[in-house]
Every structure is written in structure tokens, then in C-alpha cells.
Design an enzyme around this catalytic site. Structure first.
Site, PDB file in Angstrom:
ATOM      1  N   ASP A  19      15.321  58.371 -70.573  1.00 20.79           N
ATOM      2  CA  ASP A  19      15.163  56.938 -70.343  1.00 20.79           C
ATOM      3  C   ASP A  19      13.729  56.594 -69.964  1.00 20.79           C
ATOM      4  O   ASP A  19      13.021  57.408 -69.356  1.00 20.79           O
ATOM      5  CB  ASP A  19      16.121  56.515 -69.214  1.00 20.79           C
ATOM      6  CG  ASP A  19      16.321  55.010 -69.162  1.00 20.79           C
ATOM      7  OD1 ASP A  19      16.057  54.336 -70.183  1.00 20.79           O
ATOM      8  OD2 ASP A  19      16.732  54.497 -68.111  1.00 20.79           O
ATOM      9  N   ASN A  67      23.329  51.053 -77.924  1.00 25.38           N
ATOM     10  CA  ASN A  67      21.946  50.716 -78.269  1.00 25.38           C
ATOM     11  C   ASN A  67      21.823  49.805 -79.482  1.00 25.38           C
ATOM     12  O   ASN A  67      20.741  49.249 -79.742  1.00 25.38           O
ATOM     13  CB  ASN A  67      21.117  51.984 -78.511  1.00 25.38           C
ATOM     14  CG  ASN A  67      20.769  52.721 -77.238  1.00 25.38           C
ATOM     15  OD1 ASN A  67      20.502  53.927 -77.261  1.00 25.38           O
ATOM     16  ND2 ASN A  67      20.772  52.027 -76.103  1.00 25.38           N
TER      17      ASN A  67
END
Length: 241
Positions: A19, A67
């Protein structure tokens, strides 16, 4: 309690939620995709570090089922990046004896990308070094749902007796059926959540949430995280002796 052996000190299987790529780029006044490209370079460094650090399996979270909610520009750019990464890194992965697998639902991915994924898995299938698993269009809940459907199909077909279903049955239907469960899950960028990653498999994994953004996550910091793992006592529900 007896001292831990060297094999117990190092996690055999490490999973990483990579991330912070977009924030890394934005902090530098650059488009988010620049951060994803920097993150892809970091993957290569961490994969290369694994053999020396004693890690046999590395699983990385590249793109989640959630996503797709990102902008069309970012999603399209990521798909191009995945194809470029596979094309550029295939020979290096072969030379470095890396075995590559992909987990996740491939149905929604474009055929050209799926063909590259299938080919890379085939080309590296006899490699005996680090096992690199890339989670692409992956979600833990989605994986369990797909596994349950396969299990239910076998029950309906008479291949499996419902009375024989135990907590050891479902893992045989998961995308990760050929992999050991992760010992350690790392998340970069300061977020302290697991984001639907390896929900079943990481039931007894140790977790490390670190502030470093993924493009800045170095081999040295990776080694430090692994060293901290070695100080933990994993009891799996039991009591220390």
C-alpha cells in the site's frame, strides 16, 4: 520455553499488502501511476531479497476486487503495468529460478493479460527457488465464495459427502491450495487493516503494520521486520510451556 530454532525464527511464507504507491507519487506532485511504477520496481528488489533472508514463499497483493472502483485512467494504467511487468520480467524470473503463480478471479481480466499470466506460470512451473504468488483481481471473500461453489458442485455431483466437510476441506478448493498458510502478513503505508486479503489463510498469521510507503520499503527494512517476527511466540491457541 525452549529457544527457537533458526527455521522458526524466519517466516517461511510472507504475504504483503503493498500500500501507498499513489500517495508516494502525490507527495512528489506526480500522477498516481508514477507511484505504481515505482512500486513495481520495489517488488523486484524484495523478491530478490527473499532467498538470502530465508523466505521460501512471497505473496503480494497487486490488485483487489475492490480496486475496480478507482478511476478508469488508473485502472487502465495498472492493467498496462501488469502486462509490461510480465513481459519485461519473464526472463529475469526464469534466470533467478522464481516460481510464479497468480491467484484471484481471472474472468474479469482482459484475455491478453490472462494469456501472459498463464504463460508465465507455465514457463516457471519447474523452477525450484522462491515461490512468488501475485494476487490479481483478488478478494478474500470472493475467493471463499468461489471455493464454496466448487465444493457445493462436488457435493451435488456425489463426489463429496457433506458429512465429510471439515475445516480441512475448504482449503483444498481455495486459490492457494498448493501453498502453505502465511506466517507473516505485512502492510505498508500506515494503514492498520487487512483489506480482504487472505482471510482464511491468515487466521493464525502474525501481522506487521508499518508506516513506510511501499515504494520506499527497502530490503533492509524487510530484514528488520523479519527479525521482529523471530521474537514473537506463536502459540496457535495453546499456552506457553
Amino acid at each position: 520455553m525452549a529457544a527457537k530454532s533458526d527455521s522458526e525464527q524466519t517466516p517461511r511464507h510472507v504475504a504483503i499488502i503493498m500500500d501507498g504507491n499513489g500517495r508516494w507519487a502525490q507527495m512528489r506532485g506526480r500522477p498516481r501511476l508514477v507511484g505504481h511504477h515505482a512500486g513495481a520496481k520495489r517488488v523486484k528488489e524484495i523478491v530478490r531479497a527473499c532467498p538470502d533472508l530465508g523466505v521460501d514463499y512471497l505473496t503480494i497483493f497487486a490488485f483487489s476486487t475492490e480496486n475496480w472502483k478507482r478511476t478508469q485512467t488508473e485502472v487502465a494504467g495498472l492493467m498496462k503495468l501488469f502486462k509490461r511487468y510480465i513481459r519485461r520480467e519473464t526472463q529475469s524470473l526464469l534466470d533467478e529460478n522464481v516460481r510464479v503463480r497468480f491467484i484471484g478471479d481471472r474472468v474479469k481480466l482482459e484475455p491478453a493479460l490472462v494469456d501472459l499470466m498463464d504463460n508465465l506460470e507455465l514457463l516457471t512451473s519447474t523452477n525450484t527457488g522462491i515461490n512468488l504468488t501475485i494476487a490479481l483481481n483478488y478478494g478474500g471473500r470472493d475467493e471463499v465464495a468461489r471455493a464454496t461453489r466448487r465444493l457445493a458442485h462436488d457435493v451435488a455431483a456425489g463426489k463429496l459427502d457433506p458429512r465429510d466437510v471439515t475445516d480441512e476441506t475448504l482449503p483444498k478448493y481455495l486459490d492457494t491450495c498448493l501453498l502453505p498458510d502465511p506466517d507473516l502478513v505485512i502492510r505498508t503505508s500506515g494503514e492498520a487493516r487487512i483489506s480482504n486479503f487472505l482471510l482464511w489463510q491468515s487466521a493464525y498469521a502474525e501481522y506487521e503494520f508499518i508506516d513506510t510507503l511501499w515504494p520506499d520499503f527497502s530490503r533492509a527494512e524487510f530484514g528488520d521486520v523479519l527479525s521482529r517476527f523471530g521474537t514473537r511466540e506463536r502459540r496457535f491457541g495453546a499456552v506457553s510451556v
